[in-house]
Design an enzyme around this catalytic site. Structure first.
Site, PDB file in Angstrom:
ATOM      1  N   ALA A   1      64.882 -14.046  20.732  1.00 60.82           N
ATOM      2  CA  ALA A   1      63.573 -14.619  20.366  1.00 60.82           C
ATOM      3  C   ALA A   1      63.155 -14.256  18.946  1.00 60.82           C
ATOM      4  O   ALA A   1      62.537 -15.075  18.251  1.00 60.82           O
ATOM      5  CB  ALA A   1      62.508 -14.156  21.359  1.00 60.82           C
TER       6      ALA A   1
ATOM      7  N   GLY B   1      63.844 -11.491  15.209  1.00 63.94           N
ATOM      8  CA  GLY B   1      64.665 -10.539  14.458  1.00 63.94           C
ATOM      9  C   GLY B   1      66.127 -10.926  14.318  1.00 63.94           C
ATOM     10  O   GLY B   1      66.463 -12.087  14.070  1.00 63.94           O
TER      11      GLY B   1
ATOM     12  N   ASP C   1      65.521 -13.724  27.099  1.00 63.14           N
ATOM     13  CA  ASP C   1      64.536 -12.856  26.451  1.00 63.14           C
ATOM     14  C   ASP C   1      63.300 -12.730  27.338  1.00 63.14           C
ATOM     15  O   ASP C   1      63.067 -13.562  28.211  1.00 63.14           O
ATOM     16  CB  ASP C   1      64.136 -13.428  25.081  1.00 63.14           C
ATOM     17  CG  ASP C   1      63.630 -12.364  24.132  1.00 63.14           C
ATOM     18  OD1 ASP C   1      64.394 -11.916  23.256  1.00 63.14           O
ATOM     19  OD2 ASP C   1      62.449 -11.948  24.271  1.00 63.14           O
TER      20      ASP C   1
ATOM     21  N   ASP D   1      62.815  -9.907  32.216  1.00 69.06           N
ATOM     22  CA  ASP D   1      62.461  -8.569  31.733  1.00 69.06           C
ATOM     23  C   ASP D   1      63.639  -7.644  32.041  1.00 69.06           C
ATOM     24  O   ASP D   1      63.845  -7.233  33.187  1.00 69.06           O
ATOM     25  CB  ASP D   1      61.186  -8.079  32.429  1.00 69.06           C
ATOM     26  CG  ASP D   1      60.813  -6.669  32.004  1.00 69.06           C
ATOM     27  OD1 ASP D   1      61.566  -6.055  31.220  1.00 69.06           O
ATOM     28  OD2 ASP D   1      59.763  -6.168  32.458  1.00 69.06           O
ATOM     29  N   LEU D   2      64.391  -7.323  31.010  1.00 66.82           N
ATOM     30  CA  LEU D   2      65.632  -6.572  31.201  1.00 66.82           C
ATOM     31  C   LEU D   2      65.406  -5.096  31.514  1.00 66.82           C
ATOM     32  O   LEU D   2      66.369  -4.371  31.768  1.00 66.82           O
ATOM     33  CB  LEU D   2      66.516  -6.714  29.952  1.00 66.82           C
ATOM     34  CG  LEU D   2      67.008  -8.138  29.696  1.00 66.82           C
ATOM     35  CD1 LEU D   2      67.625  -8.254  28.298  1.00 66.82           C
ATOM     36  CD2 LEU D   2      68.036  -8.555  30.745  1.00 66.82           C
TER      37      LEU D   2
ATOM     38  N   TYR E   1      65.753   6.626  21.423  1.00 67.15           N
ATOM     39  CA  TYR E   1      66.363   5.490  20.709  1.00 67.15           C
ATOM     40  C   TYR E   1      67.802   5.798  20.308  1.00 67.15           C
ATOM     41  O   TYR E   1      68.737   5.092  20.700  1.00 67.15           O
ATOM     42  CB  TYR E   1      65.523   5.136  19.474  1.00 67.15           C
ATOM     43  CG  TYR E   1      66.022   3.883  18.787  1.00 67.15           C
ATOM     44  CD1 TYR E   1      65.716   2.616  19.302  1.00 67.15           C
ATOM     45  CD2 TYR E   1      66.803   3.955  17.649  1.00 67.15           C
ATOM     46  CE1 TYR E   1      66.183   1.461  18.686  1.00 67.15           C
ATOM     47  CE2 TYR E   1      67.291   2.800  17.028  1.00 67.15           C
ATOM     48  CZ  TYR E   1      66.970   1.568  17.552  1.00 67.15           C
ATOM     49  OH  TYR E   1      67.447   0.419  16.954  1.00 67.15           O
TER      50      TYR E   1
HETATM   51  P1  NAI Z   1      63.120  -7.454  17.492  1.00 68.61           P
HETATM   52  O1  NAI Z   1      61.999  -6.699  18.106  1.00 68.61           O
HETATM   53  O2  NAI Z   1      62.829  -8.477  16.475  1.00 68.61           O
HETATM   54  O3  NAI Z   1      63.984  -8.162  18.643  1.00 68.61           O
HETATM   55  C1  NAI Z   1      64.212  -7.553  19.872  1.00 68.61           C
HETATM   56  C2  NAI Z   1      64.312  -8.645  20.925  1.00 68.61           C
HETATM   57  O4  NAI Z   1      64.504  -7.999  22.200  1.00 68.61           O
HETATM   58  C3  NAI Z   1      63.040  -9.494  21.035  1.00 68.61           C
HETATM   59  O5  NAI Z   1      63.388 -10.857  21.096  1.00 68.61           O
HETATM   60  C4  NAI Z   1      62.392  -9.003  22.302  1.00 68.61           C
HETATM   61  O6  NAI Z   1      61.583  -9.953  22.943  1.00 68.61           O
HETATM   62  C5  NAI Z   1      63.621  -8.622  23.136  1.00 68.61           C
HETATM   63  N1  NAI Z   1      63.264  -7.685  24.203  1.00 68.61           N
HETATM   64  C6  NAI Z   1      62.610  -6.506  24.081  1.00 68.61           C
HETATM   65  N2  NAI Z   1      62.385  -5.970  25.283  1.00 68.61           N
HETATM   66  C7  NAI Z   1      62.923  -6.823  26.193  1.00 68.61           C
HETATM   67  C8  NAI Z   1      63.001  -6.825  27.618  1.00 68.61           C
HETATM   68  N3  NAI Z   1      62.445  -5.844  28.355  1.00 68.61           N
HETATM   69  N4  NAI Z   1      63.630  -7.863  28.226  1.00 68.61           N
HETATM   70  C9  NAI Z   1      64.152  -8.877  27.500  1.00 68.61           C
HETATM   71  N5  NAI Z   1      64.104  -8.928  26.146  1.00 68.61           N
HETATM   72  C10 NAI Z   1      63.490  -7.922  25.511  1.00 68.61           C
HETATM   73  O7  NAI Z   1      64.112  -6.359  16.958  1.00 68.61           O
HETATM   74  P2  NAI Z   1      65.452  -6.403  16.080  1.00 68.61           P
HETATM   75  O8  NAI Z   1      65.245  -5.478  14.992  1.00 68.61           O
HETATM   76  O9  NAI Z   1      65.906  -7.775  15.822  1.00 68.61           O
HETATM   77  O10 NAI Z   1      66.435  -5.690  17.110  1.00 68.61           O
HETATM   78  C11 NAI Z   1      67.607  -6.283  17.629  1.00 68.61           C
HETATM   79  C12 NAI Z   1      68.557  -5.173  17.983  1.00 68.61           C
HETATM   80  O11 NAI Z   1      68.958  -4.506  16.795  1.00 68.61           O
HETATM   81  C13 NAI Z   1      67.943  -4.089  18.883  1.00 68.61           C
HETATM   82  O12 NAI Z   1      68.887  -3.702  19.859  1.00 68.61           O
HETATM   83  C14 NAI Z   1      67.666  -2.957  17.915  1.00 68.61           C
HETATM   84  O13 NAI Z   1      67.661  -1.709  18.544  1.00 68.61           O
HETATM   85  C15 NAI Z   1      68.830  -3.120  16.954  1.00 68.61           C
HETATM   86  N6  NAI Z   1      68.630  -2.475  15.658  1.00 68.61           N
HETATM   87  C16 NAI Z   1      67.583  -2.847  14.846  1.00 68.61           C
HETATM   88  C17 NAI Z   1      67.394  -2.206  13.643  1.00 68.61           C
HETATM   89  C18 NAI Z   1      66.257  -2.551  12.732  1.00 68.61           C
HETATM   90  O14 NAI Z   1      65.997  -1.782  11.790  1.00 68.61           O
HETATM   91  N7  NAI Z   1      65.579  -3.661  12.931  1.00 68.61           N
HETATM   92  C19 NAI Z   1      68.310  -1.140  13.189  1.00 68.61           C
HETATM   93  C20 NAI Z   1      69.365  -0.844  14.101  1.00 68.61           C
HETATM   94  C21 NAI Z   1      69.518  -1.502  15.287  1.00 68.61           C
END
Ligand code: NAI
Length: 254
Positions: free
Chosen positions: A10, A12, A32, A41-42, A150
Site C-alpha cells: 500500500a 513506501g 495489506d 491484518d498480518l 525491530y
Molecule cells: P511503510 O509503512 O510505508 O509500509 C509498510 C506497509 O506494511 C504498509 O503498506 C502497511 O499498511 C503494511 N502493514 C503494516 N502493518 C500491517 C499489518 N498488520 N498487516 C498488513 N499490512 C501491514 O514502510 P516501508 O518503509 O515501505 O517499509 C517496508 C519494509 O521495509 C518494512 O518491512 C520495513 O521494516 C522495511 N525497512 C524500511 C526501512 C525504512 O527506512 N523505511 C529501512 C529498513 C527496512
C-alpha cells in the site's frame, strides 16, 4: 508477464515495487491492512490465514514470486506487534505460499533491514522467534525496547531465511532477503518525528557513507532484479542497500 504476490504494497517501498512491476506489465496481488487485493491484518493468525487463502484463490496456477514487505517501525506499540508483523507474519505467509511459488520455480524475497546485524543471534528475543514460539517471543520483547523489537525481528527473519534456504531450493523456491538502510517512506518519517528515537535516527542518517537517505526506488530497483530471471543463481543472499552503512559498522564481517 509474471505474477507476483506481496504484502505491504500500500505504501513506501512495497508501493514503489508494485508500481515498477505493474508498469512493465507484470501482475501483482497486493496484501495489506490498508488497501489492496486482499485486506488482512498480518499481526493475527486469522489475518495470515486470510492472506494465504486470498492469494491462493487469485493465483491457482502458481506465483513467480512472493515478496514479504509489510513491516512496522520500532515506535509501534505494543512491542509484541512488531514481532508479530515483522517476524511471525513473514514466516506464516512465506510457508503458506511456498507451494504456489514452487509451482513456477519462483522466488521469495524478504524485506529485512540493515539494523538486523545490530542484534545477536543469541539474544533471547531472537531465539524465541527462531524457536517459533510466538507467545514467548511476544512476552520476551515486551520487557525490552523498540530497537530490540525491530532489529531483533529483522535479525531473526534473516536467520530463518538462511536456515530454510536449502529446503526451499530443493523444493524449487529461490529465497533471498534485502536489507535496506533508512528509506524515505511513511515508516521512516514516523521514526524521525518520534521524540525518543528521532535524534538517533537523524544521527544515523548523517553517518551514511554515500550520503543522504534512500528513496523507495533505490530499494525497489534491487528487489526487482533479485526477483528476475537475471538473478536466477542468487539464492540465500542478504543484499544490503544502505549507502555503505553496514560496511562501515562491521567491515570485517560479510
Ligand atoms: P511503510 O509503512 O510505508 O509500509 C509498510 C506497509 O506494511 C504498509 O503498506 C502497511 O499498511 C503494511 N502493514 C503494516 N502493518 C500491517 C499489518 N498488520 N498487516 C498488513 N499490512 C501491514 O514502510 P516501508 O518503509 O515501505 O517499509 C517496508 C519494509 O521495509 C518494512 O518491512 C520495513 O521494516 C522495511 N525497512 C524500511 C526501512 C525504512 O527506512 N523505511 C529501512 C529498513 C527496512
Amino acid at each position: 508477464m509474471a505474477l507476483y504476490a506481496m504484502t505491504g504494497g500500500a505504501t513506501g517501498i512495497g508501493a514503489e515495487l508494485r508500481q515498477q512491476l505493474t508498469a512493465r506489465g507484470d501482475q501483482v496481488i497486493s496484501v495489506d491492512i490498508k488497501e489492496g487485493d486482499v485486506i488482512a491484518d498480518l499481526s493475527t493468525a486469522e489475518g495470515r490465514a486470510a492472506a494465504v487463502a486470498g492469494v491462493t484463490e487469485l493465483a491457482p496456477d502458481g506465483l513467480d514470486g512472493f515478496i514479504a514487505c509489510a513491516g512496522l517501525p520500532p515506535i509501534a506499540r505494543p512491542l509484541s506487534l512488531i514481532a508479530q508483523v515483522n517476524y511471525f507474519a513473514v514466516v506464516a505467509t512465506v510457508e503458506g505460499l511456498k507451494d504456489l511459488v514452487a509451482k513456477r520455480r519462483g522466488s521469495v524475497l524478504i524485506v529485512s533491514s540493515n539494523s538486523a546485524p545490530m542484534m545477536s543471534a543469541d539474544d533471547p528475543f531472537v531465539t524465541a522467534c527462531l524457536a517459533g514460539d510466538e507467545a514467548a517471543a511476544c512476552a520476551a520483547v515486551e520487557e525490552r525496547d523498540g530497537h530490540v523489537a525491530y532489529a531483533g525481528s529483522k535479525r531473526a527473519i534473516v536467520a530463518w531465511m538462511r536456515r530454510n534456504v536449502v529446503a526451499y531450493a530443493k523444493a524449487g523456491v529461490r529465497m533471498n532477503a534485502v536489507a535496506p538502510g533508512i528509506t524515505q517512506t511513511p515508516l521512516a518519517e514516523s521514526v524521525f518525528e518520534d521524540e525518543e528515537l528521532g535524534q538517533s535516527m537523524r544521527d544515523f542518517q548523517a553517518s551514511v557513507p554515500w550520503g543522504g537517505m534512500a528513496k523507495p526506488a533505490h530499494i525497489a530497483n534491487v528487489m526487482r532484479f533479485m526477483l528476475s530471471e537475471e538473478a536466477d543463481f542468487v539464492c540465500g543472499s542478504v543484499f544490503f542497500v544502505d549507502g555503505g552503512s553496514d560496511a562501515m559498522m562491521r567491515n570485517d564481517q560479510f
